[in-house]
Write an enzyme that holds these catalytic residues in place. Sequence first.
Site, PDB file in Angstrom:
ATOM      1  N   GLY A 102       0.803  -1.153   0.094  1.00  0.00           N
ATOM      2  CA  GLY A 102       0.072  -0.059  -0.045  1.00  0.00           C
ATOM      3  C   GLY A 102       0.829   1.342  -0.068  1.00  0.00           C
ATOM      4  O   GLY A 102       2.023   1.420   0.840  1.00  0.00           O
TER       5      GLY A 102
ATOM      6  N   THR B  24      -2.655   7.187   1.691  1.00  0.00           N
ATOM      7  CA  THR B  24      -2.470   8.277   2.727  1.00  0.00           C
ATOM      8  C   THR B  24      -1.294   7.611   3.714  1.00  0.00           C
ATOM      9  O   THR B  24      -0.254   8.543   4.013  1.00  0.00           O
ATOM     10  CB  THR B  24      -3.686   8.453   3.491  1.00  0.00           C
ATOM     11  OG1 THR B  24      -4.844   8.814   2.509  1.00  0.00           O
ATOM     12  CG2 THR B  24      -3.610   9.461   4.567  1.00  0.00           C
ATOM     13  N   VAL B  25      -1.523   6.613   4.339  1.00  0.00           N
ATOM     14  CA  VAL B  25      -0.512   6.206   5.393  1.00  0.00           C
ATOM     15  C   VAL B  25       0.889   5.680   4.781  1.00  0.00           C
ATOM     16  O   VAL B  25       1.807   6.077   5.192  1.00  0.00           O
ATOM     17  CB  VAL B  25      -1.224   4.983   6.243  1.00  0.00           C
ATOM     18  CG1 VAL B  25      -0.099   4.490   7.119  1.00  0.00           C
ATOM     19  CG2 VAL B  25      -2.480   5.446   6.820  1.00  0.00           C
TER      20      VAL B  25
ATOM     21  N   LYS C  34      -7.257  -1.522  11.631  1.00  0.00           N
ATOM     22  CA  LYS C  34      -8.215  -1.736  12.536  1.00  0.00           C
ATOM     23  C   LYS C  34      -9.142  -2.822  12.212  1.00  0.00           C
ATOM     24  O   LYS C  34      -9.668  -3.405  13.097  1.00  0.00           O
ATOM     25  CB  LYS C  34      -8.582  -0.442  13.130  1.00  0.00           C
ATOM     26  CG  LYS C  34      -9.382   0.188  12.112  1.00  0.00           C
ATOM     27  CD  LYS C  34      -9.239   1.643  11.839  1.00  0.00           C
ATOM     28  CE  LYS C  34      -9.515   2.208  10.649  1.00  0.00           C
ATOM     29  NZ  LYS C  34      -9.412   3.618  10.370  1.00  0.00           N
TER      30      LYS C  34
ATOM     31  N   GLU D 290       0.094  -0.564  16.372  1.00  0.00           N
ATOM     32  CA  GLU D 290      -0.013   0.800  16.992  1.00  0.00           C
ATOM     33  C   GLU D 290      -0.753   1.781  16.229  1.00  0.00           C
ATOM     34  O   GLU D 290      -1.699   2.472  16.890  1.00  0.00           O
ATOM     35  CB  GLU D 290       1.427   1.478  17.414  1.00  0.00           C
ATOM     36  CG  GLU D 290       1.215   2.694  18.014  1.00  0.00           C
ATOM     37  CD  GLU D 290       0.733   2.683  19.632  1.00  0.00           C
ATOM     38  OE1 GLU D 290      -0.741   2.889  19.606  1.00  0.00           O
ATOM     39  OE2 GLU D 290       1.079   2.061  20.326  1.00  0.00           O
TER      40      GLU D 290
ATOM     41  N   VAL E  43      -5.140   1.956  16.223  1.00  0.00           N
ATOM     42  CA  VAL E  43      -6.261   2.635  17.128  1.00  0.00           C
ATOM     43  C   VAL E  43      -5.508   4.089  17.333  1.00  0.00           C
ATOM     44  O   VAL E  43      -4.272   4.024  17.969  1.00  0.00           O
ATOM     45  CB  VAL E  43      -6.353   2.092  18.471  1.00  0.00           C
ATOM     46  CG1 VAL E  43      -7.025   2.798  19.454  1.00  0.00           C
ATOM     47  CG2 VAL E  43      -6.788   0.470  18.184  1.00  0.00           C
TER      48      VAL E  43
ATOM     49  N   GLY F 256      -9.771  13.914   4.227  1.00  0.00           N
ATOM     50  CA  GLY F 256      -8.953  12.437   4.447  1.00  0.00           C
ATOM     51  C   GLY F 256      -9.075  11.801   5.706  1.00  0.00           C
ATOM     52  O   GLY F 256      -8.599  10.607   5.695  1.00  0.00           O
TER      53      GLY F 256
ATOM     54  N   ASP G 167     -16.436   2.030  13.188  1.00  0.00           N
ATOM     55  CA  ASP G 167     -14.871   2.175  13.129  1.00  0.00           C
ATOM     56  C   ASP G 167     -14.419   2.334  14.607  1.00  0.00           C
ATOM     57  O   ASP G 167     -13.494   1.757  15.241  1.00  0.00           O
ATOM     58  CB  ASP G 167     -14.558   3.424  12.409  1.00  0.00           C
ATOM     59  CG  ASP G 167     -13.111   3.850  12.535  1.00  0.00           C
ATOM     60  OD1 ASP G 167     -12.490   3.344  11.916  1.00  0.00           O
ATOM     61  OD2 ASP G 167     -12.765   4.751  13.258  1.00  0.00           O
TER      62      ASP G 167
ATOM     63  N   LYS H 148     -12.188  -0.262  17.255  1.00  0.00           N
ATOM     64  CA  LYS H 148     -10.796   0.299  17.962  1.00  0.00           C
ATOM     65  C   LYS H 148     -11.063   0.162  19.507  1.00  0.00           C
ATOM     66  O   LYS H 148     -10.095  -0.228  20.327  1.00  0.00           O
ATOM     67  CB  LYS H 148     -10.834   2.022  17.828  1.00  0.00           C
ATOM     68  CG  LYS H 148     -10.086   2.145  16.323  1.00  0.00           C
ATOM     69  CD  LYS H 148     -10.368   3.643  15.997  1.00  0.00           C
ATOM     70  CE  LYS H 148     -10.010   3.940  14.891  1.00  0.00           C
ATOM     71  NZ  LYS H 148     -10.296   5.434  14.156  1.00  0.00           N
TER      72      LYS H 148
HETATM   73  N1  LIG Z   1      -5.603   7.154   6.562  1.00  0.00           N
HETATM   74  C1  LIG Z   1      -5.516   7.409   7.761  1.00  0.00           C
HETATM   75  O1  LIG Z   1      -5.390   8.410   8.808  1.00  0.00           O
HETATM   76  C2  LIG Z   1      -5.648   5.911   8.891  1.00  0.00           C
HETATM   77  C3  LIG Z   1      -5.563   4.655   8.296  1.00  0.00           C
HETATM   78  N2  LIG Z   1      -5.416   3.570   8.824  1.00  0.00           N
HETATM   79  C4  LIG Z   1      -5.358   2.411   8.273  1.00  0.00           C
HETATM   80  O2  LIG Z   1      -4.362   2.210   7.240  1.00  0.00           O
HETATM   81  C5  LIG Z   1      -4.800   1.359   6.179  1.00  0.00           C
HETATM   82  C6  LIG Z   1      -4.392   2.364   4.851  1.00  0.00           C
HETATM   83  O3  LIG Z   1      -5.180   3.382   5.099  1.00  0.00           O
HETATM   84  P1  LIG Z   1      -5.014   4.657   3.889  1.00  0.00           P
HETATM   85  O4  LIG Z   1      -3.639   4.732   3.422  1.00  0.00           O
HETATM   86  O5  LIG Z   1      -5.725   5.689   4.236  1.00  0.00           O
HETATM   87  O6  LIG Z   1      -5.533   3.964   2.381  1.00  0.00           O
HETATM   88  P2  LIG Z   1      -5.641   4.385   0.983  1.00  0.00           P
HETATM   89  O7  LIG Z   1      -6.673   4.139   0.276  1.00  0.00           O
HETATM   90  O8  LIG Z   1      -5.098   5.818   0.958  1.00  0.00           O
HETATM   91  O9  LIG Z   1      -4.324   3.585   0.454  1.00  0.00           O
HETATM   92  C7  LIG Z   1      -4.529   2.251   0.203  1.00  0.00           C
HETATM   93  C8  LIG Z   1      -3.187   1.968  -0.510  1.00  0.00           C
HETATM   94  O10 LIG Z   1      -3.141   0.514  -0.672  1.00  0.00           O
HETATM   95  C9  LIG Z   1      -3.281   0.136  -2.319  1.00  0.00           C
HETATM   96  N3  LIG Z   1      -4.027  -1.113  -2.263  1.00  0.00           N
HETATM   97  C10 LIG Z   1      -5.435  -1.326  -1.697  1.00  0.00           C
HETATM   98  N4  LIG Z   1      -5.771  -2.505  -2.059  1.00  0.00           N
HETATM   99  C11 LIG Z   1      -4.941  -3.200  -2.696  1.00  0.00           C
HETATM  100  C12 LIG Z   1      -4.644  -4.519  -3.472  1.00  0.00           C
HETATM  101  N5  LIG Z   1      -5.537  -5.272  -3.026  1.00  0.00           N
HETATM  102  N6  LIG Z   1      -3.485  -4.803  -3.795  1.00  0.00           N
HETATM  103  C13 LIG Z   1      -2.341  -3.967  -3.862  1.00  0.00           C
HETATM  104  N7  LIG Z   1      -2.477  -2.698  -3.282  1.00  0.00           N
HETATM  105  C14 LIG Z   1      -3.697  -2.272  -3.027  1.00  0.00           C
HETATM  106  C15 LIG Z   1      -3.727   1.359  -2.981  1.00  0.00           C
HETATM  107  O11 LIG Z   1      -3.089   1.239  -4.156  1.00  0.00           O
HETATM  108  P3  LIG Z   1      -3.347   2.329  -5.296  1.00  0.00           P
HETATM  109  O12 LIG Z   1      -2.597   3.556  -4.545  1.00  0.00           O
HETATM  110  O13 LIG Z   1      -2.764   1.949  -6.645  1.00  0.00           O
HETATM  111  O14 LIG Z   1      -4.775   2.780  -5.324  1.00  0.00           O
HETATM  112  C16 LIG Z   1      -3.086   2.277  -2.153  1.00  0.00           C
HETATM  113  O15 LIG Z   1      -1.604   2.666  -2.158  1.00  0.00           O
HETATM  114  C17 LIG Z   1      -6.141   0.922   6.336  1.00  0.00           C
HETATM  115  O16 LIG Z   1      -6.189  -0.230   6.903  1.00  0.00           O
HETATM  116  C18 LIG Z   1      -6.794   2.190   7.446  1.00  0.00           C
HETATM  117  O17 LIG Z   1      -7.623   1.743   7.997  1.00  0.00           O
HETATM  118  C19 LIG Z   1      -5.195   3.780  10.139  1.00  0.00           C
HETATM  119  C20 LIG Z   1      -5.029   4.835  10.914  1.00  0.00           C
HETATM  120  C21 LIG Z   1      -5.265   6.138  10.034  1.00  0.00           C
HETATM  121  N1  LIG Z   2     -11.906   7.385   9.682  1.00  0.00           N
HETATM  122  C1  LIG Z   2     -11.190   7.238  10.868  1.00  0.00           C
HETATM  123  C2  LIG Z   2      -9.463   7.319  10.531  1.00  0.00           C
HETATM  124  C3  LIG Z   2      -8.750   6.688  11.470  1.00  0.00           C
HETATM  125  O1  LIG Z   2      -8.854   5.614  12.077  1.00  0.00           O
HETATM  126  C4  LIG Z   2     -11.311   8.449  11.922  1.00  0.00           C
HETATM  127  O2  LIG Z   2     -12.158   9.140  11.459  1.00  0.00           O
HETATM  128  O3  LIG Z   2     -10.824   8.417  12.978  1.00  0.00           O
HETATM  129 NA    NA Z   3      -2.217   4.425  18.373  1.00  0.00          NA
END
Ligand SMILES: NC(=O)C1=CN([C@@H]2O[C@H](COP(=O)(O)OP(=O)(O)OC[C@H]3O[C@@H](n4cnc5c(N)ncnc54)[C@H](OP(=O)(O)O)[C@@H]3O)[C@@H](O)[C@H]2O)C=CC1
Ligand SMILES: N[C@@H](CC=O)C(=O)O
Ligand code: NA
EC number: 1.1.1.3
Length: 433
Positions: A12, A15-16, A107, A131, A134, A189, A203, A207
């Site tokens: 992935g 965002t993260v 999560k 970590e 949550v 976002g 969600d 957590k």
């Molecule tokens: N965003 C946040 O603030 C937070 C997120 N999280 C958790 O972190 C994780 C990631 O979230 P986030 O970064 O926001 O998600 P995004 O949707 O921004 O990014 C997901 C990434 O994973 C890739 N991807 C998704 N599915 C597949 C797949 N089947 N095969 C290959 N690549 C894949 C996507 O590829 P492509 O770029 O090509 O689309 C993208 O790069 C989630 O589990 C989320 O719950 C936890 C805390 C906070």
């Molecule tokens: N959608 C969640 C993102 C982080 O876990 C939130 O709003 O807290």
């Molecule tokens: Na944490």
Amino acid sequence: MTKKDLTIGMLGFGTVGSGVATMIRDNEKELTQRLGVKVKIGKIVVRDMEKERGTYVDHGVLCSNVSDVIHDPDIDVVVEVMGGIEEAKYAIQESLKAGKPVITANKDLMAIHGHSLLRLAHENSCDLYYEASVAGGIPIIRTLEDGLASDRISGIMGIVNGTTNYILTKMKEEKWSYEEALTKAQELGFAESDPTSDVEGLDAARKMAILATLAFSMEVHLEDVSVEGMTAISTEDLELAEQFGYSVKMLGFAQRDEDGIDVSVEPVFLASSHPLSSVRNEYNAVYIYGDAVGETMFYGPGAGSMPTATSVVSDILAACRNLLLGVGGKRSHNPMNSRHLKGEDHQSAQFFHRLLVKDEIGVFSELTSIYSKHHASLGSIIQRPGEKEGEAEVILITHSLSRKNQGEIINELKASSSVKQIISNYRVEGGVK
Ligand SMILES: NC(=O)C1=CN([C@@H]2O[C@H](COP(=O)(O)OP(=O)(O)OC[C@H]3O[C@@H](n4cnc5c(N)ncnc54)[C@H](OP(=O)(O)O)[C@@H]3O)[C@@H](O)[C@H]2O)C=CC1
Ligand SMILES: N[C@@H](CC=O)C(=O)O
Ligand code: NA
């Protein structure tokens, strides 16, 4: 193990993931100094290889197949930040079986399969750190696992969903509509791609299941968490709460006493004097009660690219350190206590009821007799004129009573010909005003 540079395989790059890559690049000196070896990203799996990436990435590291990372012998540590359940679970299982420590921010996955994945990690002498799952930027899992490990935790109360806290803040302070605030949270976002899980409380429930498991050393499951969403909260409720000295917050609770545990997520009238009341916008905060330590509160950003990356990269450091020392996967997932959920007759809280009633002689005494019949004593009872002739509004704030009794009161109020509508019904925390 001889010291060599360590190579991360990341699943992935959204965002993260992009935050993690940025941090590993920008903090290279500090990370190398802390670890004694360099950490580099060897491969990144994405879905769409053609997509424009805002964060700089050497296109040679991008690939589209999860197997390219999990089965690559040159990858030392796997970072799962792609989200979803089945594919992420498979990738984590295979990585652990291949002897690679895993870091995840997922999560959704940890709330459902965390117990079995943590056991698998231990069986394979690998770490599984989570970590970021949550309260993204708050080190709350480490706090429960390490910082407060000596204490007996009796309760947690937390704002663990940034989206709902942002919506409630903007509705109250800026008078935005629910829809406007949700749209902005999506643009910024923090909302999930399908925000239903944010606003319906799922969600936060995920957590809270993770936190309760750690706090009570018990296998708490997602189904054990009772959940009520925020979609019924009106602007009027927010104003009314303020008039009575409360703010409306979506709170997660995990409480334990000799009768068992009670884990929930629900909208609450929280006393304005309570420290959680001042948590605004997308910020998260977790309030923990320990028998010895007393009250503690942990505050910070719950989501976002760099705050979440901070937790992920700290987990990477911890896993790499253990790998270098050859002590990975030593922490067993072996909850000490068997799970016992409290029945509704043992779950107690205070409640705020706002009723529209007939403005007639005897209605007030009928209402008070319904409450006393179900063992509810009242902290406040206020009558105000209704909007229409012949109607009145009655606001009642109870002292603590069981959820069973509160349910019976609500049923009886619904059946009463004197009560035209139950306008609102909230749990109250932080003391009757
Ligand atoms: N965003 C946040 O603030 C937070 C997120 N999280 C958790 O972190 C994780 C990631 O979230 P986030 O970064 O926001 O998600 P995004 O949707 O921004 O990014 C997901 C990434 O994973 C890739 N991807 C998704 N599915 C597949 C797949 N089947 N095969 C290959 N690549 C894949 C996507 O590829 P492509 O770029 O090509 O689309 C993208 O790069 C989630 O589990 C989320 O719950 C936890 C805390 C906070
Ligand atoms: N959608 C969640 C993102 C982080 O876990 C939130 O709003 O807290
Ligand atoms: Na944490």
